[in-house]
Design an enzyme around this catalytic site. Sequence first.
Site, PDB file in Angstrom:
ATOM      1  N   SER A 128       0.839  -1.204   0.000  1.00 41.74           N
ATOM      2  CA  SER A 128       0.000   0.000   0.000  1.00 41.74           C
ATOM      3  C   SER A 128       0.869   1.247   0.000  1.00 41.74           C
ATOM      4  CB  SER A 128      -0.903   0.019   1.245  1.00 41.74           C
ATOM      5  OG  SER A 128      -0.151   0.331   2.413  1.00 41.74           O
ATOM      6  N   SER A 160      -3.016   6.940   5.762  1.00 42.28           N
ATOM      7  CA  SER A 160      -2.412   5.844   6.511  1.00 42.28           C
ATOM      8  C   SER A 160      -3.329   5.425   7.647  1.00 42.28           C
ATOM      9  CB  SER A 160      -1.049   6.268   7.073  1.00 42.28           C
ATOM     10  OG  SER A 160      -0.535   5.290   7.957  1.00 42.28           O
ATOM     11  N   SER A 164       0.818   3.746   2.239  1.00 44.56           N
ATOM     12  CA  SER A 164       0.796   4.446   3.527  1.00 44.56           C
ATOM     13  C   SER A 164       2.164   4.970   3.959  1.00 44.56           C
ATOM     14  CB  SER A 164       0.237   3.529   4.621  1.00 44.56           C
ATOM     15  OG  SER A 164       1.143   2.487   4.933  1.00 44.56           O
ATOM     16  N   LYS A 205       5.005   0.593   9.464  1.00 44.42           N
ATOM     17  CA  LYS A 205       4.830   2.011   9.773  1.00 44.42           C
ATOM     18  C   LYS A 205       6.108   2.510  10.431  1.00 44.42           C
ATOM     19  CE  LYS A 205       0.367   1.624   8.753  1.00 44.42           C
ATOM     20  NZ  LYS A 205      -0.199   2.201   7.511  1.00 44.42           N
TER      21      LYS A 205
END
Length: 263
Positions: free
Chosen positions: A67, A228, A69, A124
């Site tokens: 993704s 995100s 994010s 993250k």
Amino acid sequence: MNFALFLFLLLSVTGLVWLLDGFVLRKYRTREEKQPWWVEYSVSFFPVILVVFLLRSFLVEPFKIPSGSMIPTLLIGDFILVNKYTYGIRLPVANRKLIELGSPQRGDVMVFRYPLNASQDYIKRVVGQPGDRIEYVNKQLTINGQPVPIEKTEPYYDLERMRTYPQFIERLGDTAHRLIVDDSVSPGMGREAPGNTHPGACQYSGSGVVCRVPAGHYFMMGDNRDNSEDSRFWGFVPDENIVGRAFFIWMNFGNMGRIGSFR
């Protein structure tokens, strides 16, 4: 099925056959007699599976970024390597820490098991450590009452969305990294998302969110701040969910220039 568990089961089965053949079956075969096919395959593949299992469990593990994010640091399609021992040696499959070697630091890019569904891996950036007070208000990050230094830089152009986003350089501890924001998205978080790991640990308002990180947990955010799904929504990452620290892009088939280390 969890791939680590599948690999462990495969290792166990081939290892048992390898031992059985070495100590029992071989005694009952003549020199001219061939191994049964299931013994031959198990004995041949066991060393390979063992090496892969050890490397993947204790040294490095590959992942693919699914993704956006973490844009602009990591792009969709990046293949990355994750250091498995930086934060301690963990028991494979069970993921229990055996040897303490270190802990996540602010600014680290970390892979972890999603707290609401441990079968999914998320990536993250570590923003908050245990005990930290995290404020993300009007798109400004503040940790323990100290605004995190941020400096505007050249705009970021997203080739997939064909849009330009404001880009900044943020300094988390010793780590300087890039991030982008979307001016069309409101800074307010509205309310706590259903299934939050620690209901009531964060206060939400029209301008942002304020959280106190629980002991043994970490607050994570994506570098694509307005696109995100992270700790602002679902809560905190417990230590037992940590997979490792991401540190290297080893392949991107759409852009070979992406290969290299990142922060």
